[in-house]
Scaffold this active site. Structure first.
Site, PDB file in Angstrom:
ATOM      1  N   LYS A 128      10.225  27.520   4.179  1.00  0.00           N
ATOM      2  CA  LYS A 128      11.079  27.189   5.278  1.00  0.00           C
ATOM      3  C   LYS A 128      12.746  26.982   5.136  1.00  0.00           C
ATOM      4  O   LYS A 128      13.450  27.447   6.571  1.00  0.00           O
ATOM      5  CB  LYS A 128      10.899  25.236   4.973  1.00  0.00           C
ATOM      6  CG  LYS A 128      11.716  23.987   6.079  1.00  0.00           C
ATOM      7  CD  LYS A 128      11.292  22.951   5.141  1.00  0.00           C
ATOM      8  CE  LYS A 128      13.332  22.677   4.764  1.00  0.00           C
ATOM      9  NZ  LYS A 128      12.942  21.346   3.865  1.00  0.00           N
ATOM     10  N   ASP A 149       8.641  21.200   8.478  1.00  0.00           N
ATOM     11  CA  ASP A 149       9.236  20.194   7.539  1.00  0.00           C
ATOM     12  C   ASP A 149       8.675  19.023   7.240  1.00  0.00           C
ATOM     13  O   ASP A 149       7.677  18.693   8.245  1.00  0.00           O
ATOM     14  CB  ASP A 149      11.211  19.351   7.750  1.00  0.00           C
ATOM     15  CG  ASP A 149      11.356  18.795   8.904  1.00  0.00           C
ATOM     16  OD1 ASP A 149      10.211  18.950  10.023  1.00  0.00           O
ATOM     17  OD2 ASP A 149      12.140  18.760   8.683  1.00  0.00           O
TER      18      ASP A 149
END
Length: 225
Positions: A120, A138
């Site tokens: 991420k 996320d």
């Protein structure tokens, strides 16, 4: 969600916010990397409060190494897991100096090799700092994608693969930010603000809220890009 609906989904988000951007404050690719590492399990607002003073004196990996772990902890002590994050930031800064000439690498494999940097974080840096077509999933994007039916998946990686596959090319550069902001301010976890949602008629969520439901929890406006 059908391809035509996906295109319309992003067309409406783009109409509401033509130039979305990260809410993390940064100066250059390195400070962005640090901010994203610090933002794990923390809010952007909380990270910005800590990095504001920090980035006034530290803007390069060399300066961070010179600052040292003990002083760094004092700057970021209000952020969750600050001890571990301080260790990671100092170590990744040392690696950037020793192995990358003090520059943030533009390749995913090299980014993910840094302490505290997962997929991420790498996606955010590649997209925001270098304009690469990535979608960092996320908690907000994971929720919005599953709730709306945009791209359902059991893991962030599965959702990411589907978004990369199905989001039309013209929307991909900013898709990450549109979805995060939509999840943060409209499609919230506890109570989505469906009356204020620009894509509610495209959304598959069966338990949409009404205006009466939202009276006790006024919507927060989405900041302009």
């Amino acid at each position: 969600m059908k391809p035509a609906d996906i295109d319309e989904f992003f067309r409406r988000l783009a109409a509401d916010n033509p130039a979305p951007k990260t809410e993390l404050e940064y100066i250059n690719p390195y400070t962005l990397l640090v901010a994203v590492v610090l933002s794990a399990q923390a809010t952007d607002i909380g990270v910005n409060k800590a990095t504001g003073p920090l980035f006034q004196i530290v803007q390069t990996p060399g300066q961070m190494v010179e600052l040292g772990e003990e002083k760094l902890r004092q700057y970021i002590r209000t952020i969750g897991l600050f001890n571990t994050k301080a260790k990671n930031v100092i170590r990744l800064s040392e690696i950037l100096v020793a192995e990358h000439g003090g520059e943030v690498p533009r390749k995913r494999k090299e980014l993910e090799a840094l302490p505290g940097v997962g997929r991420k974080t790498a996606n955010v840096v590649l997209n925001v700092a270098f304009g690469q077509i990535t979608i960092a999933v996320d908690t907000h994007i994971f929720r919005v994608s599953n709730r709306t039916g945009l791209a359902r998946g059991k893991t962030p990686e599965e959702v990411e693969r589907k978004l990369v596959r199905y989001v039309p090319a013209r929307w991909k550069p900013h898709a990450h930010h549109w979805l995060i902001l939509h999840g943060r301010y409209i499609c919230k976890a506890r109570k989505p603000d469906c009356p204020a949602c620009a894509v509610r008629d495209l959304c598959a969520y069966p338990d949409k809220t009404s205006e009466r439901d939202m009276l006790e929890d006024p919507p927060v406006p989405v900041p302009a890009g």
